[in-house]
Design a protein around this motif. Structure first.
Motif, PDB file in Angstrom:
ATOM      1  N   LEU A  91     -79.016 -22.229  16.214  1.00 60.38           N
ATOM      2  CA  LEU A  91     -79.160 -22.825  14.887  1.00 60.38           C
ATOM      3  C   LEU A  91     -80.437 -23.658  14.802  1.00 60.38           C
ATOM      4  O   LEU A  91     -81.109 -23.675  13.759  1.00 60.38           O
ATOM      5  CB  LEU A  91     -77.948 -23.695  14.573  1.00 60.38           C
ATOM      6  N   ALA A  92     -80.775 -24.351  15.873  1.00 61.00           N
ATOM      7  CA  ALA A  92     -82.004 -25.142  15.891  1.00 61.00           C
ATOM      8  C   ALA A  92     -83.234 -24.249  15.715  1.00 61.00           C
ATOM      9  O   ALA A  92     -84.171 -24.596  14.989  1.00 61.00           O
ATOM     10  CB  ALA A  92     -82.099 -25.919  17.207  1.00 61.00           C
ATOM     11  N   VAL A  93     -83.231 -23.100  16.378  1.00 68.77           N
ATOM     12  CA  VAL A  93     -84.336 -22.155  16.217  1.00 68.77           C
ATOM     13  C   VAL A  93     -84.398 -21.648  14.782  1.00 68.77           C
ATOM     14  O   VAL A  93     -85.470 -21.569  14.170  1.00 68.77           O
ATOM     15  CB  VAL A  93     -84.186 -20.981  17.204  1.00 68.77           C
ATOM     16  N   LEU A  94     -83.254 -21.318  14.210  1.00 67.81           N
ATOM     17  CA  LEU A  94     -83.194 -20.855  12.824  1.00 67.81           C
ATOM     18  C   LEU A  94     -83.737 -21.915  11.873  1.00 67.81           C
ATOM     19  O   LEU A  94     -84.535 -21.609  10.983  1.00 67.81           O
ATOM     20  CB  LEU A  94     -81.752 -20.510  12.456  1.00 67.81           C
ATOM     21  N   SER A  95     -83.320 -23.162  12.049  1.00 70.38           N
ATOM     22  CA  SER A  95     -83.702 -24.216  11.115  1.00 70.38           C
ATOM     23  C   SER A  95     -85.198 -24.479  11.134  1.00 70.38           C
ATOM     24  O   SER A  95     -85.801 -24.755  10.093  1.00 70.38           O
ATOM     25  CB  SER A  95     -82.944 -25.506  11.449  1.00 70.38           C
ATOM     26  N   THR A  96     -85.828 -24.377  12.307  1.00 70.65           N
ATOM     27  CA  THR A  96     -87.256 -24.673  12.417  1.00 70.65           C
ATOM     28  C   THR A  96     -88.119 -23.458  12.109  1.00 70.65           C
ATOM     29  O   THR A  96     -89.027 -23.518  11.275  1.00 70.65           O
ATOM     30  CB  THR A  96     -87.582 -25.185  13.831  1.00 70.65           C
ATOM     31  N   ALA A  97     -87.845 -22.344  12.798  1.00 70.51           N
ATOM     32  CA  ALA A  97     -88.715 -21.175  12.675  1.00 70.51           C
ATOM     33  C   ALA A  97     -88.562 -20.482  11.335  1.00 70.51           C
ATOM     34  O   ALA A  97     -89.536 -19.914  10.811  1.00 70.51           O
ATOM     35  CB  ALA A  97     -88.420 -20.195  13.807  1.00 70.51           C
ATOM     36  N   PHE A  98     -87.355 -20.508  10.756  1.00 70.52           N
ATOM     37  CA  PHE A  98     -87.139 -19.819   9.480  1.00 70.52           C
ATOM     38  C   PHE A  98     -87.112 -20.783   8.301  1.00 70.52           C
ATOM     39  O   PHE A  98     -88.030 -20.815   7.496  1.00 70.52           O
ATOM     40  CB  PHE A  98     -85.839 -19.019   9.519  1.00 70.52           C
ATOM     41  N   THR A  99     -86.071 -21.612   8.225  1.00 67.34           N
ATOM     42  CA  THR A  99     -85.868 -22.432   7.026  1.00 67.34           C
ATOM     43  C   THR A  99     -87.008 -23.426   6.815  1.00 67.34           C
ATOM     44  O   THR A  99     -87.617 -23.480   5.743  1.00 67.34           O
ATOM     45  CB  THR A  99     -84.530 -23.178   7.109  1.00 67.34           C
ATOM     46  N   GLY A 100     -87.294 -24.232   7.824  1.00 60.16           N
ATOM     47  CA  GLY A 100     -88.338 -25.239   7.683  1.00 60.16           C
ATOM     48  C   GLY A 100     -89.699 -24.642   7.429  1.00 60.16           C
ATOM     49  O   GLY A 100     -90.455 -25.109   6.563  1.00 60.16           O
ATOM     50  N   GLN A 101     -90.037 -23.602   8.193  1.00 61.08           N
ATOM     51  CA  GLN A 101     -91.360 -22.996   8.036  1.00 61.08           C
ATOM     52  C   GLN A 101     -91.498 -22.298   6.687  1.00 61.08           C
ATOM     53  O   GLN A 101     -92.551 -22.363   6.053  1.00 61.08           O
ATOM     54  CB  GLN A 101     -91.621 -21.995   9.166  1.00 61.08           C
ATOM     55  N   ALA A 102     -90.448 -21.637   6.238  1.00 58.35           N
ATOM     56  CA  ALA A 102     -90.505 -20.946   4.948  1.00 58.35           C
ATOM     57  C   ALA A 102     -90.735 -21.933   3.810  1.00 58.35           C
ATOM     58  O   ALA A 102     -91.585 -21.716   2.936  1.00 58.35           O
ATOM     59  CB  ALA A 102     -89.215 -20.158   4.721  1.00 58.35           C
ATOM     60  N   ILE A 103     -89.984 -23.032   3.799  1.00 61.40           N
ATOM     61  CA  ILE A 103     -90.104 -24.008   2.716  1.00 61.40           C
ATOM     62  C   ILE A 103     -91.478 -24.670   2.734  1.00 61.40           C
ATOM     63  O   ILE A 103     -92.146 -24.780   1.697  1.00 61.40           O
ATOM     64  CB  ILE A 103     -88.988 -25.056   2.826  1.00 61.40           C
ATOM     65  N   ALA A 104     -91.909 -25.128   3.905  1.00 68.17           N
ATOM     66  CA  ALA A 104     -93.198 -25.815   3.997  1.00 68.17           C
ATOM     67  C   ALA A 104     -94.344 -24.889   3.610  1.00 68.17           C
ATOM     68  O   ALA A 104     -95.238 -25.271   2.834  1.00 68.17           O
ATOM     69  CB  ALA A 104     -93.396 -26.338   5.416  1.00 68.17           C
TER      70      ALA A 104
ATOM     71  N   PHE B  29     -79.732 -20.186   5.274  1.00 67.35           N
ATOM     72  CA  PHE B  29     -79.349 -21.081   6.370  1.00 67.35           C
ATOM     73  C   PHE B  29     -77.847 -21.331   6.377  1.00 67.35           C
ATOM     74  O   PHE B  29     -77.186 -21.244   7.418  1.00 67.35           O
ATOM     75  CB  PHE B  29     -80.117 -22.401   6.235  1.00 67.35           C
ATOM     76  N   LEU B  30     -77.285 -21.641   5.214  1.00 64.98           N
ATOM     77  CA  LEU B  30     -75.852 -21.917   5.124  1.00 64.98           C
ATOM     78  C   LEU B  30     -75.012 -20.676   5.429  1.00 64.98           C
ATOM     79  O   LEU B  30     -74.003 -20.749   6.139  1.00 64.98           O
ATOM     80  CB  LEU B  30     -75.517 -22.442   3.725  1.00 64.98           C
ATOM     81  N   LEU B  31     -75.443 -19.523   4.894  1.00 67.68           N
ATOM     82  CA  LEU B  31     -74.691 -18.291   5.126  1.00 67.68           C
ATOM     83  C   LEU B  31     -74.698 -17.903   6.604  1.00 67.68           C
ATOM     84  O   LEU B  31     -73.666 -17.499   7.156  1.00 67.68           O
ATOM     85  CB  LEU B  31     -75.277 -17.158   4.281  1.00 67.68           C
ATOM     86  N   LEU B  32     -75.846 -18.029   7.243  1.00 67.25           N
ATOM     87  CA  LEU B  32     -75.929 -17.680   8.662  1.00 67.25           C
ATOM     88  C   LEU B  32     -75.211 -18.701   9.536  1.00 67.25           C
ATOM     89  O   LEU B  32     -74.699 -18.356  10.599  1.00 67.25           O
ATOM     90  CB  LEU B  32     -77.398 -17.557   9.081  1.00 67.25           C
ATOM     91  N   LEU B  33     -75.183 -19.954   9.094  1.00 65.77           N
ATOM     92  CA  LEU B  33     -74.430 -20.970   9.820  1.00 65.77           C
ATOM     93  C   LEU B  33     -72.950 -20.604   9.873  1.00 65.77           C
ATOM     94  O   LEU B  33     -72.292 -20.747  10.904  1.00 65.77           O
ATOM     95  CB  LEU B  33     -74.617 -22.330   9.142  1.00 65.77           C
ATOM     96  N   VAL B  34     -72.426 -20.099   8.745  1.00 69.30           N
ATOM     97  CA  VAL B  34     -71.005 -19.757   8.662  1.00 69.30           C
ATOM     98  C   VAL B  34     -70.720 -18.396   9.289  1.00 69.30           C
ATOM     99  O   VAL B  34     -69.737 -18.232  10.028  1.00 69.30           O
ATOM    100  CB  VAL B  34     -70.532 -19.779   7.194  1.00 69.30           C
TER     101      VAL B  34
END
Length: 257
Positions: free
Chosen positions: A77-90, A185-190
């Motif tokens: 999840l940490a990899v997902l949050s940084t490499a995907f979610t955070g990078q996409a938004i920024a 992020f939420l869907l993949l978390l669940v």
């Protein structure tokens, strides 16, 4: 009349490429760590999930300590949050405000900018993994398996999520990227086997969910760290396929303006 060249004569020109990439990577990392929303995604949420579900019996994680099941999933999840979610938004908002366009006109080449972003992601992930590992050990985590297998899974997961994040940021509007990245992020978390075991889903859904990069990463890390398995080649193959497809699509369809 003759003139001599002084000691402090200006020498206009671009800095060495390595120095430019390093400077941009430092800047990208500082911006990421100063962003409250990014810290929430990259640090606070994974930490809370790890502590909460390891100490409170809410989900059936099978035999053994709950933290042994949860820690690999939270690392994924940490990899997902940084490499995907955070990078996409920024990156999406940098594109919207013209930051990428201006940086593309600087001496730093476009591939150098993307390299700096990748380095920033890797530095942030190292900090996340160290923090989460320390917390997991404090909760009684007993990892097993090959460090090389873990490293390979994390690198492939980072490449896969980075490609998908850049693809989203380079093709959608910033607001759409913000909404879509958080929703994914939420869907993949669940549904990605991070907290809830995939065995809890129906057979038809499980066969599809198992092909997702977050499922491959969390299951691969769990096979190695919890069960002491060797290289999980099936999960490695899934992550490699997503990495190649995501990075290739991002390179082809990414729009700088």
């Amino acid at each position: 009349m003759t003139t001599t060249t002084g000691t402090y004569t200006p020498r206009p020109g671009a800095a060495p490429l390595g120095r430019m990439i390093a400077a941009q990577a430092v800047l990208e990392t500082k911006m990421l760590l100063r962003n409250g929303e990014q810290l929430l995604l990259t640090v606070v949420i994974p930490t809370l999930l790890l502590v909460l579900f390891s100490t409170v019996d809410i989900i059936d994680t099978g035999a053994g300590e709950a933290v042994d099941f949860l820690a690999p999933g939270v690392l994924a999840l940490a990899v997902l949050s940084t490499a995907f979610t955070g990078q996409a938004i920024a990156t999406g908002f940098e594109r919207r405000y013209g930051v990428l366009k201006r940086l593309a006109a600087s001496p730093l080449p476009r591939w150098g900018l993307m390299t700096a972003k990748t380095v920033s992601v890797l530095v942030t992930e190292v900090l996340q993994i160290v923090l989460l590992t320390v917390i997991a050990f404090a909760l009684g985590w007993s990892p097993h398996g090959s460090p090389f297998a873990v490293l390979l899974l994390l690198v492939l997961g980072t490449a896969a999520f980075s490609g998908l994040g850049l693809l989203m940021a380079g093709t959608l509007k910033a607001e759409a990227t913000l909404a879509a990245a958080n929703l994914v992020f939420l869907l993949l978390l669940v549904g990605g086997g991070v907290i809830v075991p995939l065995d809890e889903f129906p057979d038809a859904a499980r066969s599809v969910l198992g092909l997702l990069p977050i499922s491959a990463l969390s299951d691969g890390l769990r096979d190695v760290l919890q069960h002491g398995a060797g290289m999980p080649w099936g999960d490695v193959g899934i992550l490699a396929g997503w990495a190649v497809a995501g990075l290739a699509a991002a390179g082809k369809f990414f729009r700088w303006e």
